[in-house]
Write an enzyme that holds these catalytic residues in place. Structure first.
Site, PDB file in Angstrom:
ATOM      1  N   ASN A  14     -94.945  -7.815 -52.436  1.00  0.00           N
ATOM      2  CA  ASN A  14     -95.735  -7.562 -53.653  1.00  0.00           C
ATOM      3  C   ASN A  14     -96.633  -8.771 -53.926  1.00  0.00           C
ATOM      4  O   ASN A  14     -96.659  -9.716 -53.140  1.00  0.00           O
ATOM      5  CB  ASN A  14     -94.805  -7.262 -54.840  1.00  0.00           C
ATOM      6  CG  ASN A  14     -93.827  -8.392 -55.068  1.00  0.00           C
ATOM      7  OD1 ASN A  14     -94.227  -9.512 -55.369  1.00  0.00           O
ATOM      8  ND2 ASN A  14     -92.546  -8.114 -54.883  1.00  0.00           N
ATOM      9  N   LYS A  29     -93.259  -4.252 -31.971  1.00  0.00           N
ATOM     10  CA  LYS A  29     -94.305  -3.693 -32.822  1.00  0.00           C
ATOM     11  C   LYS A  29     -94.349  -2.167 -32.668  1.00  0.00           C
ATOM     12  O   LYS A  29     -94.374  -1.666 -31.534  1.00  0.00           O
ATOM     13  CB  LYS A  29     -95.665  -4.304 -32.432  1.00  0.00           C
ATOM     14  CG  LYS A  29     -96.797  -3.794 -33.286  1.00  0.00           C
ATOM     15  CD  LYS A  29     -98.122  -4.393 -32.867  1.00  0.00           C
ATOM     16  CE  LYS A  29     -99.251  -3.769 -33.653  1.00  0.00           C
ATOM     17  NZ  LYS A  29    -100.557  -4.185 -33.176  1.00  0.00           N
ATOM     18  N   LYS A  73     -79.198  -4.555 -67.660  1.00  0.00           N
ATOM     19  CA  LYS A  73     -78.858  -5.716 -66.828  1.00  0.00           C
ATOM     20  C   LYS A  73     -78.042  -6.752 -67.592  1.00  0.00           C
ATOM     21  O   LYS A  73     -77.777  -7.839 -67.087  1.00  0.00           O
ATOM     22  CB  LYS A  73     -80.141  -6.331 -66.253  1.00  0.00           C
ATOM     23  CG  LYS A  73     -80.961  -5.321 -65.432  1.00  0.00           C
ATOM     24  CD  LYS A  73     -82.152  -5.930 -64.724  1.00  0.00           C
ATOM     25  CE  LYS A  73     -83.026  -4.821 -64.111  1.00  0.00           C
ATOM     26  NZ  LYS A  73     -83.603  -5.183 -62.833  1.00  0.00           N
ATOM     27  N   LYS A 114     -84.244  -2.487 -69.680  1.00  0.00           N
ATOM     28  CA  LYS A 114     -83.762  -3.421 -68.645  1.00  0.00           C
ATOM     29  C   LYS A 114     -82.852  -4.494 -69.261  1.00  0.00           C
ATOM     30  O   LYS A 114     -81.867  -4.913 -68.656  1.00  0.00           O
ATOM     31  CB  LYS A 114     -84.953  -4.083 -67.935  1.00  0.00           C
ATOM     32  CG  LYS A 114     -85.657  -3.118 -66.994  1.00  0.00           C
ATOM     33  CD  LYS A 114     -86.874  -3.714 -66.320  1.00  0.00           C
ATOM     34  CE  LYS A 114     -87.521  -2.662 -65.423  1.00  0.00           C
ATOM     35  NZ  LYS A 114     -88.800  -3.069 -64.855  1.00  0.00           N
ATOM     36  N   ASP A 161     -87.368  -3.866 -54.402  1.00  0.00           N
ATOM     37  CA  ASP A 161     -86.228  -3.014 -54.748  1.00  0.00           C
ATOM     38  C   ASP A 161     -85.674  -2.279 -53.526  1.00  0.00           C
ATOM     39  O   ASP A 161     -84.535  -1.833 -53.537  1.00  0.00           O
ATOM     40  CB  ASP A 161     -86.653  -1.990 -55.807  1.00  0.00           C
ATOM     41  CG  ASP A 161     -86.905  -2.668 -57.144  1.00  0.00           C
ATOM     42  OD1 ASP A 161     -86.038  -3.443 -57.578  1.00  0.00           O
ATOM     43  OD2 ASP A 161     -87.990  -2.453 -57.740  1.00  0.00           O
TER      44      ASP A 161
END
Ligand code: PMT
Length: 397
Positions: free
Chosen positions: A208, A287, A341, A337, A277
Site C-alpha cells: 500500500n 516469475k 480491537k 475498530k 490484511d
C-alpha cells in the site's frame, strides 16, 4: 516545542560557519526567536548582515560598541537565552570556555550564561583529537554542557576523519530535544510504521501507499520526550530515527512476530503501520509468466493476523493506540475498530482528504478516546500530530 523559545547562536571562525544561517532559518521556521553573536574570525567567513537578515535581529560582534537601552549587553543576552548553541564551535572557543576566558562578546556571554549550552564542534580531525581539545571537551561535559557529535568525512582541508559539523537539521533537532520536557522518561514504546509487502513472485508484491512518515514522526517525538522506543518498520526510504532499536520487517506476519517479541516489556504500543490484511496463499519461486500456461488472472489470498486486535485482547497494563485509514464514514468505522480491537485510543484519518493520510507531510485526524469522545484536529504536520497523540498518552498514564 521551539515555538517562542529564545535561542542564542554563537558563530565562531571556521568554514562550517557557512552552514550556520541554515540553523537560523530552521529555528525561525519552527517559531523560535534567534539572536546571533559572531566572533571576529566568524565574520571572515560569513557577514553579520546575513545573520541579521535571517534572524531579524541585530548581530552582536563587539563587546563595547553596541550598548542598546543602556543594557549591559552580555548580561542581558545571557539572561534572554533559553538555550545557547555554539555552531560551529572552534577549538579556540572551546578552549576559552573550558578555561573561563572572557575576551570577546561570545566568551563573555558564555561565562555569564545560566541556560543550557550546546556545542557543535567543527575542526580538523587532528585538532579535534588533540589531547588539549579532548580534555577541554571533557571538562565542558562534566560541567553539564552538551557536546554534539561531529561527522566523519573528507574535511575542507583535505584530511579525512571526524570533525565535520552536523547538518543544520540535526543541530536543530538536538536543540529541540534539549528543550523538550522529558515527560515520557522511563516509558517503553513499541511503534509500528510503514507498509508491509506480501510477495507474489520474485517480481510482484501486494502493498500500500504508506511511507512511514507518521510512524517515524511518532518515534522521533517519543524519543525526544525521553521514551525508550522500539520501531518496527516496514520498507521505507526514510532516514532511521535514533531510537533504542529498529526492527525492519517485510510482511504482516513479520510485523506480528516482532510485536510479539516486544509486547510484554512495553508500556505503549502504537499501531501507525498499514499492514496488509491479506497475503497470497502461495509464493511462486519463479516469475509467473503470461504464457497462458500459468493462471495469473487471479491470486488466491489468505487473511493475515489482525495484530492490533490480537494484542488488544492480550494487553494488561499496556496502552494500545490504533490508527484507522478510511475513505468515508471515518468516525463511525473508527469507533467500530476502537471497540473490536480493544484500543485505548484511535487516530482516524480520511485518506481521501487533501493533506491527510499516506505519504503527505501533514495529516488531518480525529482522535477518539476509549469512551468514544471525538476530538477533531485541524490540518497539521505529522510531527505536530505526533505531539498531540503523545500529550493524550501522557494523560492516560
Ligand atoms: O505512513 P504514512 O505515509 O505517513 O501514512 C500514514 C498512515 C495513513 C499509514 C497512518 O496515518 C494510518 O492511518 N495507519 C493505519 C493504516 C491502517 O492499516 O488502517 P486500518 O484501518 O486498515 O487498520 C486499523 C488498525 O489496525 C491500524 O492501527 C493498523 O495498524 C492495525 N492493523 C491492521 C491490519 C492488520 N492486519 N493488523 C493490524 O494491526
Amino acid at each position: 516545542m521551539l515555538k517562542d523559545k529564545n535561542i542564542l547562536l554563537g558563530v565562531t571562525g571556521g568554514i562550517a560557519a557557512y552552514k550556520a544561517p541554515g540553523i537560523v532559518s530552521l529555528l525561525r521556521k519552527k517559531g523560535a526567536n534567534v539572536k546571533v553573536i559572531m566572533t571576529k574570525a566568524a565574520c571572515e567567513f560569513v557577514t553579520p548582515l546575513t545573520f541579521q537578515t535571517m534572524s531579524n535581529n541585530i548581530v552582536h560582534t563587539e563587546m563595547f560598541n553596541q550598548l542598546s537601552n543602556m543594557d549591559v549587553e552580555h548580561i542581558s543576552l545571557a539572561k534572554w537565552a533559553d538555550l545557547i548553541i555554539i555552531a560551529p564551535a572552534s577549538a579556540n572557543t572551546i578552549a576559552k570556555m573550558a578555561n573561563g576566558i572572557a575576551d570577546n562578546m561570545l566568551s563573555t556571554v558564555l561565562l555569564a550564561a545560566r541556560s543550557k549550552i550546546l556545542v557543535a564542534p567543527a575542526m580538523n580531525t587532528f585538532m579535534l583529537n588533540n589531547v588539549a581539545t579532548v580534555e577541554n571537551l571533557n571538562t565542558l561535559r562534566q560541567r553539564g554542557v552538551t557536546i554534539l557529535d561531529t561527522q566523519s568525512d573528507v574535511l575542507a582541508c583535505g584530511d579525512e576523519g571526524s570533525g565535520k559539523m552536523l547538518e543544520p537539521k540535526e543541530i536543530v533537532d538536538e536543540i529541540d530535544t534539549a528543550l523538550t520536557k522529558k515527560d515520557l522518561l522511563g516509558k517503553r514504546f513499541v511503534i509500528t510504521s510503514g507498509p508491509t509487502v506480501e510477495k507474489v513472485d520474485p517480481v510482484r508484491y501486494i502493498s500500500n501507499h504508506s511511507s512511514g512518515k507518521m510512524g517515524y514522526a511518532l518515534a522521533n517525538a517519543a524519543v525526544k520526550r525521553g521514551a525508550e522506543v522500539v520501531l518496527i518498520s516496514g520498507p521505507t526510504s526514510l532516514q532511521k530515527p535514533h531510537v533504542k532499536k529498529v526492527i525492519d520487517i517485510e510482511t504482516t506476519l513479520d510485523m506480528y512476530n516482532a510485536v510479539e517479541e516486544e509486547f510484554n516489556s512495553c508500556d505503549v504500543l502504537i499501531k501507525a503501520a498499514a499492514p496488509a490484511d491479506y497475503r497470497p496463499k502461495t509464493y511462486s519461486e519463479e516469475k509467473i509468466k503470461k504464457d497462458g500456461k500459468t493462471d495469473f488472472e487471479s491470486i488466491e489470498l489468505v487473511p493475515n493476523p489482525d495484530i492490533a486486535k490480537h494484542f488488544g485482547n492480550l494487553k494488561k497494563n499496556q496502552i494500545l493506540v490504533g490508527f484507522a485509514a478510511e475513505s468515508h464514514n471515518e468516525i463511525e468505522y473508527a469507533k467500530g475498530k476502537l471497540k473490536k480491537k480493544n484500543l485505548d485510543m484511535i487516530v482516524v484519518n480520511n485518506i481521501k482528504r487533501e493533506g491527510a493520510g499516506f505519504k503527505s507531510d501533514t495529516n488531518i485526524a480525529s482522535i477518539i478516546n476509549a469512551a468514544g469522545e471525538v476530538d477533531s484536529l485541524e490540518i497539521m504536520t505529522k510531527e505536530e500530530l505526533a505531539e498531540e497523540i503523545l500529550n493524550r498518552i501522557v494523560k492516560l498514564f
